[in-house]
Design a protein around this motif. Structure first.
Motif, PDB file in Angstrom:
ATOM      1  N   UNK A   1       0.828  -1.208   0.000  1.00  0.00           N
ATOM      2  CA  UNK A   1       0.000   0.000   0.000  1.00  0.00           C
ATOM      3  C   UNK A   1       0.863   1.259   0.000  1.00  0.00           C
ATOM      4  N   UNK A   2       1.948   1.250   0.773  1.00  0.00           N
ATOM      5  CA  UNK A   2       2.864   2.397   0.779  1.00  0.00           C
ATOM      6  C   UNK A   2       3.486   2.569  -0.600  1.00  0.00           C
ATOM      7  N   UNK A   3       3.925   1.447  -1.205  1.00  0.00           N
ATOM      8  CA  UNK A   3       4.541   1.519  -2.524  1.00  0.00           C
ATOM      9  C   UNK A   3       3.587   2.029  -3.591  1.00  0.00           C
ATOM     10  N   UNK A   4       2.379   1.444  -3.651  1.00  0.00           N
ATOM     11  CA  UNK A   4       1.393   1.888  -4.639  1.00  0.00           C
ATOM     12  C   UNK A   4       0.906   3.300  -4.311  1.00  0.00           C
TER      13      UNK A   4
ATOM     14  N   UNK B   1       3.291  10.334  -8.924  1.00  0.00           N
ATOM     15  CA  UNK B   1       3.153  10.385 -10.377  1.00  0.00           C
ATOM     16  C   UNK B   1       1.771  10.841 -10.846  1.00  0.00           C
ATOM     17  N   UNK B   2       0.755  10.697 -10.014  1.00  0.00           N
ATOM     18  CA  UNK B   2      -0.592  11.146 -10.406  1.00  0.00           C
ATOM     19  C   UNK B   2      -0.932  12.474  -9.735  1.00  0.00           C
ATOM     20  N   UNK B   3      -0.711  12.556  -8.410  1.00  0.00           N
ATOM     21  CA  UNK B   3      -0.952  13.818  -7.714  1.00  0.00           C
ATOM     22  C   UNK B   3       0.162  14.825  -7.954  1.00  0.00           C
ATOM     23  N   UNK B   4       1.287  14.350  -8.487  1.00  0.00           N
ATOM     24  CA  UNK B   4       2.440  15.208  -8.787  1.00  0.00           C
ATOM     25  C   UNK B   4       3.023  15.866  -7.536  1.00  0.00           C
TER      26      UNK B   4
ATOM     27  N   UNK C   1      -5.456   9.416   3.369  1.00  0.00           N
ATOM     28  CA  UNK C   1      -6.658   8.778   2.856  1.00  0.00           C
ATOM     29  C   UNK C   1      -6.367   7.912   1.643  1.00  0.00           C
ATOM     30  N   UNK C   2      -5.478   8.381   0.772  1.00  0.00           N
ATOM     31  CA  UNK C   2      -5.116   7.624  -0.433  1.00  0.00           C
ATOM     32  C   UNK C   2      -4.426   6.314  -0.076  1.00  0.00           C
ATOM     33  N   UNK C   3      -3.405   6.397   0.756  1.00  0.00           N
ATOM     34  CA  UNK C   3      -2.632   5.196   1.123  1.00  0.00           C
ATOM     35  C   UNK C   3      -3.513   4.206   1.875  1.00  0.00           C
ATOM     36  N   UNK C   4      -4.325   4.696   2.802  1.00  0.00           N
ATOM     37  CA  UNK C   4      -5.174   3.801   3.594  1.00  0.00           C
ATOM     38  C   UNK C   4      -6.244   3.145   2.724  1.00  0.00           C
ATOM     39  N   UNK C   5      -6.853   3.907   1.827  1.00  0.00           N
ATOM     40  CA  UNK C   5      -7.865   3.334   0.928  1.00  0.00           C
ATOM     41  C   UNK C   5      -7.245   2.256   0.041  1.00  0.00           C
TER      42      UNK C   5
END
Length: 743
Positions: free
Chosen positions: A601-604, A611-614, A695-699
């Motif tokens: 989850x940390x890696x993704x 790369x997406x949120x920049x 929130x991103x990493x946890x989701x």
């Protein structure tokens, strides 16, 4: 335990006691809400997150005592024009400061004499490229944030009135003059504004999302409301209870903790409700009496819900071991919210379900076969029977048990591949890095950083206690460092002349990795200089302050917390798993799968954030936050699924027990995982980047756990291990052959 929970269910949700349970909850929530304040009203305004004994904090205290300029709280006005400031810009600055001199703002303490400074002299204070100029206004330090915001609004009005147009809120890419408020006062008011309506926005967004997902998943509007009602009652008790504890000074909570607590309560709370509701629906298809069905459902899931809640409570409580306040402030609100939600799921929720009965599931009402047949006779047509388990769930279960090694290899390779990106993650601890890029204080700060020498943005303060041992050569020694641009002459303490302060301007970005890593070198050089001057115990007489030193101390403190909290979480959850499952082997591989899921989850998460949120870096607080949440919440799903397998193993062959256990629980775990991931993703509506990233990493972690680890990897590992998965518990002695003999 099953009988105890079943009896408890009869007491809280019986035909005669259901109304009593609901009344008790209404009374409790009403009483505490009237007597105690809501937690939102007791949020701390303190931004001090480091322990009092850290070097940078001690340096700040000594500086305020010995070297206080008594100018007040600074607001920095950053004047900026792309292509260079012109004479009319400097005339405007003089006009603004003339107005502030003749008509001071409330709580205004001091302003430089720019009103009397000639335009040519004022222009000389601009940046080297003449594009930016920073001028201060000092306010009383005792002024509240609300008062500061009011003064900044009035100042904005005066500036734009003098300019004849909007220049404080204008787009920096547009032509003309622009002004931004930054510095301590600007950052403080911006940080407060970020959370001014955050709780309401987050609550509304969370409720809408959870309600929508529940309606989609269960296709019953009334049933979708039942978990939300239970969660709202739980929040109604939690908020004033935390407010009381905060008011008495027993705990400290901030806006960030309250925001995440709201998400956690709705996500995890809805999960606990779904575990019971799903089992209740299944029992209603077998049992005509709704009270008996509810009692059986509680007996079947109550233990798992209770252990899951206690596991999460224990895991989240480990945040109380932290020295960093941002972690420590989470411990009590988070663990208490889960604890009370667990009680709600085992008391209020059964009472509501007993009150509604089968009607809660309308229009898809669960009935026994006999009830369905009677209804068919009455209506004179065939009624469609609901499928107990979906084909997808069965496919997952069959794949994991029939081809376990393939599943293990593929899952491990994919998760390990994502985990490899953990080594590429770059971390940041700066507050402004969490602000939106268009936040005025951040824009102003970045203008200063871009157009002034980098070190001037955040000088390093070196404070020493010379113990009256004569002159030092510290200024010369520090100036010889390659990263130092300038060192001021020493300033002597106001009440103790043995104290000296040196202001060090770095030649590099003071927030950079290189600058942060230089703090120990600066301290070592200073200590050596004191030793040469004859100061005893020089290491106790040196303090480094400033933003760079704070970042260094933050890394040291959070690193310490990480090495304390992570093992503590693993140990506590290991003990609880061992006590519940009675299997050392199961405890080990269940923990291992959750840790692997966390690393993936940390890696993704880094791939998405970078790369997406920049975003150039991830908040350094995320790893510990994510670990505690994902491991604690991930074990909830482990316990729910594995407990089903363990129960079925008592009377059926292992592969069949795994297949049926996975098939039985995958639906509700999938629904719960979607809701939990969805609620954490709601944090993206908040403007603070640390919450968006968390929130991103946890989701991502919840989704990986729900759809990869739980239905595939764990069952496959259990299949490969066979009866050794139960060692040394009683089930370890059971073999499929002995079970056939018993049959």
């Amino acid at each position: 335990m099953k009988k105890l929970i079943s009896d408890w269910g009869k007491f809280t949700s019986g035909k005669r006691t259901r109304w009593f349970t609901i009344f008790i909850w209404i009374f409790l929530v009403g009483a505490v809400s009237m007597v105690w304040p809501q937690v939102n009203s007791q949020e701390t305004k303190s931004n001090q997150l480091l322990p009092e004994d850290t070097m940078s904090v001690e340096a700040g205290e000594i500086a305020s005592e010995q070297f206080a300029s008594d100018s007040g709280l600074p607001l920095l006005l950053t004047w900026y024009r792309e292509g260079g400031l012109i004479e009319s810009d400097f005339q405007l600055i003089k006009e603004v400061y003339t107005n502030l001199e003749s008509n001071p703002l409330e709580h205004q303490k001091f302003i430089p004499p720019f009103a009397k400074t000639p335009v040519q002299a004022l222009a000389q204070t601009a940046s080297e490229d003449k594009v930016a100029l920073t001028t201060p206004v000092f306010f009383e330090k005792a002024a509240s944030t609300e008062a500061l915001q009011g003064m900044l609004d009035k100042l904005q009005s005066r500036i734009e009135s003098a300019a004849g147009k909007e220049i404080v809120t204008s787009d920096l890419s547009a032509d003309g003059l622009h002004v931004r408020f930054t510095g301590a006062a600007g950052i403080q008011t911006d940080a407060t504004q970020l959370f001014s309506n955050a709780d309401v926005t987050l609550l509304i967004a969370t409720v809408i999302l959870v309600l929508s997902l529940l309606i989609i998943l269960y296709r019953s509007p009334l049933l979708a409301l039942v978990p939300l009602v239970a969660v709202c009652f739980a929040y109604g008790l939690i908020s004033p209870l935390l407010g009381f504890l905060a008011k008495e000074g027993w705990i400290e909570v901030d806006a960030q903790a309250v925001s995440i607590m709201t998400v956690l309560l709705f996500g995890a709370g809805t999960d606990y409700c779904l575990f019971l509701v799903s089992r209740y629906r299944d029992e209603l298809r077998l049992e005509p009496d709704k009270y008996v069905a509810l009692s059986k459902a509680l007996g079947g899931t109550g233990g798992a819900i209770m252990v899951s809640a206690l596991t999460t409570v224990a895991g989240l409580a480990t945040l109380g071991l932290a020295h960093y306040a941002s972690y420590d402030r989470f411990a009590v609100p988070f663990s208490m919210s889960i604890f009370i939600m667990g009680i709600t799921a085992l008391t209020l929720l059964p009472a509501i379900l007993a009150l509604l009965g089968r009607f809660a599931f309308i229009p898809f009402i669960p009935r026994t076969e006999e009830m369905t047949q009677e209804l068919e006779k009455k209506k004179g047509k065939k009624i469609r029977r609901p499928k107990k388990n979906g084909r997808i769930n069965k496919a997952f279960a069959t794949l994991s048990t029939d081809r376990p090694w393939m599943v293990i290899i593929i899952c491990t390779v994919v998760l390990s591949g994502l985990a490899l990106f953990v080594g590429n993650v770059k971390y940041t601890y700066g507050l402004l890095d969490s602000f939106p890029e268009d936040m005025p204080s951040r824009e102003g700060f970045e203008i200063i950083a871009e157009h002034y020498p980098p070190g001037e943005v955040a000088p390093v303060q070196v404070i020493v206690d010379t113990e009256e041992n004569g002159d030092l050569t510290l200024k010369e020694d520090l100036a010889e460092m390659g990263i130092v641009q300038q060192v001021s002459d020493p300033e002597t303490g106001s009440s103790d002349e043995s104290y000296q302060q040196y202001e060090v301007i770095l030649s590099i970005d003071p927030y950079s990795r290189k600058a942060i890593d230089s703090i120990p070198d600066i301290k070592e050089i200073t200590e050596e200089n004191l030793e040469e001057a004859g100061v005893q115990k020089a290491d106790n007489n040196v303090w480094i302050g400033g933003e760079t030193a704070k970042l260094y101390d933050t890394e040291q403190v959070t690193s310490r917390d990480q090495w304390v909290i992570i093992p503590a979480v693993l140990i506590i959850i290991a003990v609880l798993l061992l006590a519940y499952l009675r299997s050392i082997v199961a405890m080990l591989y269940l923990l291992a799968t959750v840790v692997l899921s966390y690393l993936a989850a940390i890696g993704l998460g880094w791939i998405v954030i970078h790369y997406i949120y920049d975003a150039p870096a991830m908040s350094g607080l995320i790893p510990v936050y994510a670990f505690v949440f994902l491991v604690a919440l991930g074990e909830d799903y482990n316990i729910f699924m594995v407990s089903s397998i363990w129960k079925k193993r008592k009377h059926m062959p292992l592969k069949q027990a795994i297949k049926e256990g996975v098939t039985e629980t995958s639906g509700v775990i999938g629904s719960a995982g979607l809701i939990l991931a969805g609620t954490f993703s709601v944090l993206a509506v908040l403007p603070l980047q640390v919450l968006v990233q968390f929130g991103t990493v946890t989701a991502i972690g919840v989704l990986l756990d729900t759809f990869v680890v739980r239905p595939l990897l764990v069952p496959a590992l259990t299949t490969v291990l066979g009866r050794f998965a139960f060692w040394p518990g009683k089930l370890w002695k059971k073999t499929d052959s002995t079970m056939k003999d018993q049959t």
